[in-house]
Design a protein around this motif. Structure first.
Motif, PDB file in Angstrom:
ATOM      1  N   HIS A   1       9.858   3.465   6.856  1.00 42.06           N
ATOM      2  CA  HIS A   1       8.525   2.866   6.679  1.00 42.06           C
ATOM      3  C   HIS A   1       7.772   3.563   5.556  1.00 42.06           C
ATOM      4  O   HIS A   1       7.431   4.743   5.658  1.00 42.06           O
ATOM      5  N   SER A   2       7.507   2.810   4.501  1.00 41.41           N
ATOM      6  CA  SER A   2       6.824   3.356   3.327  1.00 41.41           C
ATOM      7  C   SER A   2       5.860   2.333   2.755  1.00 41.41           C
ATOM      8  O   SER A   2       6.145   1.131   2.739  1.00 41.41           O
ATOM      9  N   HIS A   3       4.705   2.837   2.272  1.00 37.12           N
ATOM     10  CA  HIS A   3       3.861   2.078   1.348  1.00 37.12           C
ATOM     11  C   HIS A   3       3.754   2.987   0.126  1.00 37.12           C
ATOM     12  O   HIS A   3       2.993   3.961   0.130  1.00 37.12           O
ATOM     13  N   ALA A   4       4.522   2.697  -0.918  1.00 36.06           N
ATOM     14  CA  ALA A   4       4.684   3.658  -2.009  1.00 36.06           C
ATOM     15  C   ALA A   4       3.343   4.118  -2.586  1.00 36.06           C
ATOM     16  O   ALA A   4       3.128   5.311  -2.803  1.00 36.06           O
ATOM     17  N   PHE A   5       2.409   3.178  -2.801  1.00 36.76           N
ATOM     18  CA  PHE A   5       1.185   3.576  -3.528  1.00 36.76           C
ATOM     19  C   PHE A   5       0.273   4.478  -2.699  1.00 36.76           C
ATOM     20  O   PHE A   5      -0.596   5.155  -3.260  1.00 36.76           O
ATOM     21  N   HIS A   6       0.460   4.522  -1.388  1.00 38.28           N
ATOM     22  CA  HIS A   6      -0.391   5.411  -0.579  1.00 38.28           C
ATOM     23  C   HIS A   6      -0.217   6.875  -0.973  1.00 38.28           C
ATOM     24  O   HIS A   6      -1.093   7.700  -0.700  1.00 38.28           O
ATOM     25  N   ARG A   7       0.890   7.219  -1.608  1.00 44.54           N
ATOM     26  CA  ARG A   7       1.112   8.582  -2.077  1.00 44.54           C
ATOM     27  C   ARG A   7      -0.028   9.076  -2.971  1.00 44.54           C
ATOM     28  O   ARG A   7      -0.333  10.274  -3.007  1.00 44.54           O
ATOM     29  N   ILE A   8      -0.643   8.126  -3.686  1.00 43.54           N
ATOM     30  CA  ILE A   8      -1.716   8.494  -4.617  1.00 43.54           C
ATOM     31  C   ILE A   8      -2.913   9.099  -3.873  1.00 43.54           C
ATOM     32  O   ILE A   8      -3.695   9.854  -4.439  1.00 43.54           O
TER      33      ILE A   8
END
Ligand SMILES: [Zn+2]
Length: 459
Positions: free
Chosen positions: A59-66
């Protein structure tokens, strides 16, 4: 032309084996796994330490890393965190999202993951107009950006194309949610079919070790898809993911609208099956646990995110005992560390129950590897012939791991101990540096620059 890796020790058939020779073919698929080989044959790369099948980040939302390190200033709640997240979502374009995702996916590989389930809902331009509606852009431009980023980093992706129709039960999308929506369930189904067709051409599925891009479906949540639309998901084959009972407020809204829990709404619609992955599954009733278990559904636990957002943690042990498969996800990437994420599940269990050993070390490894492989329906998760040659190797003599016995290293190592990451038979990350893309911090410098953001506060 085959490639061989000789591993000092490795996790094979649910146990620690020493002297493990991995052989893969030119497609990056394992053709044999031999144990008890005393020394490396000529031409084989020596892999010191302890080798595990590559972690699966289900489970990933890539842009949440920002958002990492930028949301702790004044406390707040899940809902105020979400406001900050929407401000980043509003900045995304296909070009900058590819730059952002490339950095995040490279960090994922360094952190011990070789596959990701990308739960993707930023489909359209900021006002909701689809890409490809004019001559300046191609259809599915955001999805293509994520797929290209994953393929260029060497991370296997199941792009979970997400249906997001309402801002809450019986509530229209807000302006900042406009780019997530497809109007109606037919709008979603049509776009999803078109995406799958396009990707089948652009990213064809081949041998287990060479197919990096796969498409799946997701229901954002019971908040975002009306109950009447849910049965349509039974028309799809392959994995379907859903955010489930992450917040008490979600359960309360569901009770007042439908008179039951989110799990039971999904069950009545026929989508609680072995193809379903319930993400979070934090606030469940006993009936919910039984339904998910009987269906042999997958549960994606995201312990570092649950802790970061003060969401509480779901009953993973009870779900496993009921028959569900447990997988691991990093969700908003408060850390990208397959070891810490897995340790977080057991830590949460111990804090929740006052008991140690809720999951054995072998069960924790299985959750990170085979559990995620089942959730994403990818040919990964174990070192065996026919699976992709995807693995990570841990240092067994670092200050963190020195003295750890056998598989108990799953409870002591961190991403800093992942010295080598291999996917499709190729070394992707060595000593924290991506072999093709270079220093991962430099990729983040490019990503933040592309978003017009700075590495603020450390001048
Ligand atoms: Zn999520």
């Amino acid at each position: 032309m085959s490639t061989q890796y000789w591993c000092e020790s490795a996790w094979v058939d649910g146990a620690v084996a020493s002297g493990v020779l991995l052989t893969c073919d030119e497609t990056g698929t394992l053709t044999s796994v031999e144990t008890g080989i005393a020394s490396a044959p000529t031409g084989a790369e020596v892999v010191p330490g302890f080798t595990l099948p590559g972690g699966v980040n289900a489970h990933s939302h890539a842009f949440h890393r920002i958002l990492r390190g930028r949301t702790h200033g004044d406390g707040g709640t899940f809902w105020t965190w979400r406001e900050v997240m929407y401000s980043v979502a509003a900045k995304l374009s296909p070009a900058n999202y590819e730059t952002v995702a490339r950095a995040v996916f490279a960090e994922m590989l360094a952190g011990g993951y070789t596959s990701v389930g990308e739960f993707h809902y930023v489909h359209h331009t900021a006002d909701g107009t689809p890409y490809g509606a004019d001559a300046d852009s191609r259809a599915h431009a955001m999805e293509r950006a994520l797929a290209r980023a994953a393929a260029s980093a060497g991370l296997r992706i199941r792009l979970l194309d997400t249906c997001y129709l309402t801002g809450g039960i019986d509530t229209e999308l807000s302006a900042e949610q406009a780019r997530f929506g497809d109007g109606t369930i037919d709008g979603y189904m049509d776009r999803h079919a078109s995406l799958a067709d396009d990707f089948a051409t652009e990213f064809p599925v081949g041998a287990p070790g060479e197919s990096y891009v796969h498409v799946g479906a997701a229901i954002h949540s019971i908040r975002a898809v009306p109950a009447a639309n849910l049965p349509r998901f039974t028309e799809l084959s392959g994995p379907v993911h859903v955010h489930l009972s992450e917040q008490p407020a979600e359960n309360e809204a569901c009770q007042s609208a439908y008179g039951t829990t989110p799990t039971q709404v999904l069950d009545r619609a026929g989508v609680v099956t072995t193809d379903l992955s319930a993400v979070h599954a934090t606030h469940l009733s006993d009936e919910d646990i039984a339904s998910l278990g009987q269906a042999r559904a997958s549960i994606v636990m995201c312990p570092c995110t649950e802790a970061d957002l003060a969401d509480g943690i779901g009953p993973a042990r009870e779900l496993a005992d009921a028959g569900a498969t447990i997988a691991i996800g990093s969700d908003q990437h408060v850390v990208l560390d397959a070891l810490r994420e897995t340790q977080g599940m057991e830590a949460g269990e111990r804090l929740r129950t006052g008991q140690r050993g809720r999951f054995s070390p072998a069960e924790l490894i299985a959750s990170l590897t085979e559990g995620g492989a089942k959730s994403l329906e990818l040919p990964v998760g174990s070192l065996e012939a026919g699976k992709a040659c995807d693995f990570i190797a841990l240092s067994t003599d670092s200050m963190r791991t020195f003295g750890s016995v056998g598989e108990q290293i799953i409870l002591t190592a961190t991403a800093a101990d992942v010295h080598t990451t291999v996917s499709g038979g190729q070394v992707r990350v060595r000593a924290g540096v991506h072999t093709e893309l270079g220093e991962i911090s430099e990729l983040y410098a490019q990503a933040f620059a592309a978003l017009g953001m700075e590495n603020a506060g450390h001048a």
